[in-house]
Scaffold this motif. Structure first.
Motif, PDB file in Angstrom:
ATOM      1  N   TYR A   3      33.849  55.082  40.255  1.00 10.34           N
ATOM      2  CA  TYR A   3      32.515  54.734  40.741  1.00 10.34           C
ATOM      3  C   TYR A   3      32.079  55.697  41.842  1.00 10.34           C
ATOM      4  O   TYR A   3      32.900  56.273  42.563  1.00 10.34           O
ATOM      5  N   ARG A 204      27.929  52.756  41.300  1.00  6.85           N
ATOM      6  CA  ARG A 204      27.531  53.048  39.924  1.00  6.85           C
ATOM      7  C   ARG A 204      28.599  53.945  39.323  1.00  6.85           C
ATOM      8  O   ARG A 204      29.276  54.704  40.038  1.00  6.85           O
ATOM      9  N   PRO A 205      28.793  53.864  37.991  1.00  3.54           N
ATOM     10  CA  PRO A 205      29.759  54.758  37.348  1.00  3.54           C
ATOM     11  C   PRO A 205      29.389  56.217  37.620  1.00  3.54           C
ATOM     12  O   PRO A 205      28.207  56.570  37.648  1.00  3.54           O
ATOM     13  N   ALA A 238      34.165  47.498  43.795  1.00  2.00           N
ATOM     14  CA  ALA A 238      34.915  48.125  42.694  1.00  2.00           C
ATOM     15  C   ALA A 238      35.825  47.108  42.014  1.00  2.00           C
ATOM     16  O   ALA A 238      35.939  47.087  40.772  1.00  2.00           O
TER      17      ALA A 238
END
Length: 480
Positions: A3, A204-205, A238
């Motif tokens: 992430y 976010r990824p 996470a």
């Protein structure tokens, strides 16, 4: 899954005005609870506020110092919400037409420079202060309210979500703090709540452009807490995502004792506050001429000061950055150099022995027992060869508790450096006679062996022999 953290800060800075933003009550910190209040800041029926002109001036200066565009027409709005520390049930703030917008500051993290964009700077009044019975609001059975802080002028500096780590967020807040100190609009005493931040964090990824759901942590008032809160929240989010969970948009509080964030309430959006124009205050109209006059009144800012120290005085980028990280240390450095001290030596002493002693005693540089004048005088004694750098450390330690001039301290303690060739050579010959093994090692090709002999000479002279002369006379006698 990997992430990427997306971080934005809303920094609240109390302005150093004598009176509040909309009334004449004092802003002095630490007064007895609920003594700096009046019908206006308590929001009693029938009162009318009036804008403190100094607040507008300070907000414009902050905008100019951070590269913002100053809006020539701005207005106040009512931000409606209920909380015990808000006696009117709305906060007078700015919404769609703030005083300043679209700025940027540059940060440096481990030599990597990055620009952080500012969305806006707006003026508003501070709320009161809840005094909790427990360590945090979450473990308190009761809370009292002190309204002394109600109506104290604030600027809120809102960043874009441009930061990607706790280190970047800290560097950004440190830069904002330095700028506000340089332009002298805020005391920035974080322990008094002068400067505090609300932190927005989402994950976010890696590679995804769309932002994740963010959480907010309010009223963080130390750099350590800022980093710890962000790092914990990144780790927490996470874990939730890895377990297939969903991040909830919410406001959380940070418990510094446990190093964790705790849920407080769902996070509001702008429409939840039902903003409306403040009917009791006129709009703020600022002319081009006024803006230009404010711009001309700004002092040298941190980045410009750091560039000057590098270009004109030859400091490294690192040293210049540390020295100019606060207005007080920059002014102390300039005063030391003005006294005649070498710039690099001055930087070394300020970043070394001075910083060490300040930290040990828990005091700031402006309260240092060794002022810039005396430090400059001591450094000149080293440059002239009156004392060595090593002796300088003893002199500085004495100066910390003794207000005498450094030259008097050196004489009183008998620390004047020995520069008489005959006196040093006599000690050198005595050391050579007593250290046959080191002499033999040196003469057989191990030139490093001279180091042990230098140490013996310095010990015998109680550190007062000129080191350069010691080296030269040792080499001469060993090779002669």
């Amino acid at each position: 899954m990997k992430y990427e953290a997306v971080i934005g800060l809303e920094i609240h800075s109390e302005l150093k005005t004598d009176t509040k933003i909309f009334c004449g009550c004092k802003t002095t910190f630490g007064a007895e609870q609920n003594t700096h209040v009046c019908p206006v800041c308590l929001g009693l029926p029938g009162v009318l506020p009036a804008v403190n002109k100094k607040v507008v001036e300070f907000a414009i200066k902050a905008g100019l110092a951070t590269g913002c565009t100053i809006n020539k027409y701005s207005k106040f709005d009512r931000k409606n919400y209920y909380y015990p520390d808000l006696p009117k049930n709305w906060q007078t703030s700015q919404y769609d037409l703030p005083i300043a917008e679209h700025g940027a500051v540059e940060i440096d993290v481990d030599g990597q420079k990055k620009t952080i964009r500012l969305t806006r700077i707006h003026m508003e009044e501070d709320a009161g202060k809840l005094v909790h019975s427990g360590a945090t609001i979450k473990d308190s059975a009761a809370s009292n309210v002190d309204y002394n802080r109600t109506g104290v002028p604030l600027i809120e500096i809102v960043s874009e979500p441009d930061m990607r780590s706790a280190a970047e967020a800290r560097a950004y807040m440190e830069k904002i703090k330095a700028i506000l100190e340089y332009i002298d609009v805020s005391n920035c005493h974080m322990e008094e709540g002068n400067l505090r931040a609300d932190i927005n964090v989402s994950l976010r990824p890696v590679g995804q452009k769309e932002l994740g759901t963010r959480t907010e942590m309010k009223n963080i008032n130390s750099f350590k807490a800022l980093e710890d809160a962000i790092n914990y929240e990144i780790e927490r989010q996470a874990e939730v995502l890895d377990d297939g969970g969903v991040i909830v948009q919410e406001t959380r509080t940070f418990d510094p004792e446990r190093g964790v964030t705790l849920s407080m309430r769902s996070k509001e959006d702008a429409h939840d506050y039902r903003y409306m124009p403040e009917p009791d205050l006129p709009p703020i109209i600022t002319t081009d001429e006024e803006i230009e006059n404010y711009r001309k009144s700004l002092p040298e800012l941190p980045d410009a000061a750091a560039a000057r120290l590098q270009n004109e005085l030859g400091l490294s980028a690192y040293d210049a950055g540390v020295i100019t990280s606060s207005r007080q240390s920059a002014e102390y450095f300039d005063a030391t150099v003005k006294e005649g001290a070498d710039a690099k030596l001055a930087a070394n002493w300020i970043m070394g022995d001075l910083a060490k002693n300040l930290n040990a005693d828990g005091i700031t540089i402006e309260n240092s027992p060794v002022d810039a004048k005396r430090l400059g005088e001591m450094i000149k004694l080293i440059e002239k060869g009156t004392i060595s750098s090593k002796i300088g450390k003893k002199v500085f330690a004495e100066m910390w508790k003794n207000p005498d001039p450094p030259e008097k301290i050196v004489k009183d303690l008998g620390l004047v450096q020995i520069t008489d060739t005959a006196a040093i050579e006599a000690i050198v010959k005595e050391v050579i006679a007593k250290n046959e093994k080191a002499v033999a090692d040196y003469k057989s090709g191990n030139k490093k062996a001279i180091g042990a002999l230098v140490g013996q000479v310095m010990k015998a002279s109680k550190g007062k022999a000129n080191p350069q002369m010691v080296n030269e006379l040792l080499a001469k006698n060993l090779e002669g």
